[in-house]
Motif scaffolding. Structure first.
Motif, PDB file in Angstrom:
ATOM      1  N   GLU A  12      46.608  36.761  55.874  1.00 42.80           N
ATOM      2  CA  GLU A  12      46.273  37.040  57.268  1.00 42.80           C
ATOM      3  C   GLU A  12      46.034  35.781  58.087  1.00 42.80           C
ATOM      4  N   ASN A  13      45.833  34.643  57.410  1.00 39.75           N
ATOM      5  CA  ASN A  13      45.543  33.408  58.140  1.00 39.75           C
ATOM      6  C   ASN A  13      46.037  32.212  57.321  1.00 39.75           C
ATOM      7  N   VAL A  14      45.853  31.009  57.864  1.00 37.75           N
ATOM      8  CA  VAL A  14      46.389  29.810  57.201  1.00 37.75           C
ATOM      9  C   VAL A  14      45.718  29.537  55.857  1.00 37.75           C
ATOM     10  N   VAL A  15      44.464  29.894  55.707  1.00 36.60           N
ATOM     11  CA  VAL A  15      43.783  29.696  54.422  1.00 36.60           C
ATOM     12  C   VAL A  15      44.397  30.619  53.373  1.00 36.60           C
ATOM     13  N   ASP A  16      44.633  31.870  53.745  1.00 34.01           N
ATOM     14  CA  ASP A  16      45.294  32.792  52.814  1.00 34.01           C
ATOM     15  C   ASP A  16      46.669  32.253  52.415  1.00 34.01           C
ATOM     16  N   VAL A  24      52.993  31.581  48.208  1.00 30.81           N
ATOM     17  CA  VAL A  24      53.583  30.247  48.016  1.00 30.81           C
ATOM     18  C   VAL A  24      54.913  30.348  47.265  1.00 30.81           C
ATOM     19  N   PHE A  25      54.953  31.109  46.182  1.00 28.33           N
ATOM     20  CA  PHE A  25      56.207  31.278  45.450  1.00 28.33           C
ATOM     21  C   PHE A  25      57.254  31.985  46.306  1.00 28.33           C
ATOM     22  N   SER A  26      56.812  32.914  47.116  1.00 28.11           N
ATOM     23  CA  SER A  26      57.735  33.664  47.962  1.00 28.11           C
ATOM     24  C   SER A  26      58.383  32.787  49.032  1.00 28.11           C
ATOM     25  N   VAL A  27      57.600  31.930  49.680  1.00 24.26           N
ATOM     26  CA  VAL A  27      58.210  31.069  50.704  1.00 24.26           C
ATOM     27  C   VAL A  27      59.172  30.070  50.065  1.00 24.26           C
ATOM     28  N   ASP A  40      52.995  29.430  59.584  1.00 22.16           N
ATOM     29  CA  ASP A  40      53.337  30.075  60.841  1.00 22.16           C
ATOM     30  C   ASP A  40      53.181  31.593  60.687  1.00 22.16           C
ATOM     31  N   HIS A  41      52.662  32.243  61.721  1.00 20.53           N
ATOM     32  CA  HIS A  41      52.439  33.691  61.627  1.00 20.53           C
ATOM     33  C   HIS A  41      53.742  34.464  61.436  1.00 20.53           C
ATOM     34  N   ALA A  42      54.838  33.962  62.006  1.00 22.00           N
ATOM     35  CA  ALA A  42      56.134  34.623  61.814  1.00 22.00           C
ATOM     36  C   ALA A  42      56.546  34.586  60.345  1.00 22.00           C
ATOM     37  N   THR A  43      56.301  33.471  59.672  1.00 21.46           N
ATOM     38  CA  THR A  43      56.622  33.359  58.248  1.00 21.46           C
ATOM     39  C   THR A  43      55.703  34.259  57.431  1.00 21.46           C
ATOM     40  N   MET A  44      54.414  34.239  57.754  1.00 17.57           N
ATOM     41  CA  MET A  44      53.451  35.052  57.005  1.00 17.57           C
ATOM     42  C   MET A  44      53.745  36.543  57.128  1.00 17.57           C
ATOM     43  N   ASN A  45      54.377  36.950  58.229  1.00 18.61           N
ATOM     44  CA  ASN A  45      54.671  38.368  58.450  1.00 18.61           C
ATOM     45  C   ASN A  45      56.138  38.729  58.236  1.00 18.61           C
ATOM     46  N   ASP A  46      56.920  37.797  57.734  1.00 19.21           N
ATOM     47  CA  ASP A  46      58.339  38.037  57.483  1.00 19.21           C
ATOM     48  C   ASP A  46      58.480  39.104  56.385  1.00 19.21           C
ATOM     49  N   PRO A  47      59.213  40.185  56.666  1.00 21.29           N
ATOM     50  CA  PRO A  47      59.358  41.253  55.666  1.00 21.29           C
ATOM     51  C   PRO A  47      59.971  40.774  54.346  1.00 21.29           C
ATOM     52  N   LYS A  48      60.873  39.803  54.387  1.00 17.90           N
ATOM     53  CA  LYS A  48      61.470  39.278  53.143  1.00 17.90           C
ATOM     54  C   LYS A  48      60.413  38.576  52.303  1.00 17.90           C
ATOM     55  N   ILE A  49      59.553  37.807  52.963  1.00 14.11           N
ATOM     56  CA  ILE A  49      58.466  37.109  52.263  1.00 14.11           C
ATOM     57  C   ILE A  49      57.522  38.136  51.645  1.00 14.11           C
ATOM     58  N   ARG A  50      57.129  39.115  52.434  1.00 14.46           N
ATOM     59  CA  ARG A  50      56.179  40.139  51.966  1.00 14.46           C
ATOM     60  C   ARG A  50      56.750  40.934  50.783  1.00 14.46           C
TER      61      ARG A  50
END
Length: 69
Positions: A12-16, A24-27, A40-50
């Motif tokens: 949910e945030n940069v610390v997470d 980390v493995f996903s990105v 970046d919030h766009a990366t954190m919420n990217d459906p492929k990453i999730r």
């Protein structure tokens, strides 16, 4: 017993983003270059990453869990 910081499932945030092992493995697996884009919030919420995060499994080293609450 509280979970170690790196076992949290939500990002949910940069610390997470910094301490979530699955994230980390996903990105990395999705080809995101090391740098600010990782937090970046766009990366954190990217459906492929999730979606990839759900595939990451790892085991906790018990001795380490006593050091990192």
């Amino acid at each position: 017993m509280p979970q170690p910081c790196f076992l949290h499932e939500e990002v949910e945030n940069v610390v997470d983003a910094q301490f979530n092992v699955a994230y980390v493995f996903s990105v990395v697996a999705n080809g995101v270059r090391i740098g600010p884009e990782w937090q970046d919030h766009a990366t954190m919420n990217d459906p492929k990453i999730r979606e990839f995060m759900k595939k990451v499994k790892f085991k906790l080293w018990i001795a380490h869990s006593r050091v990192c609450p």
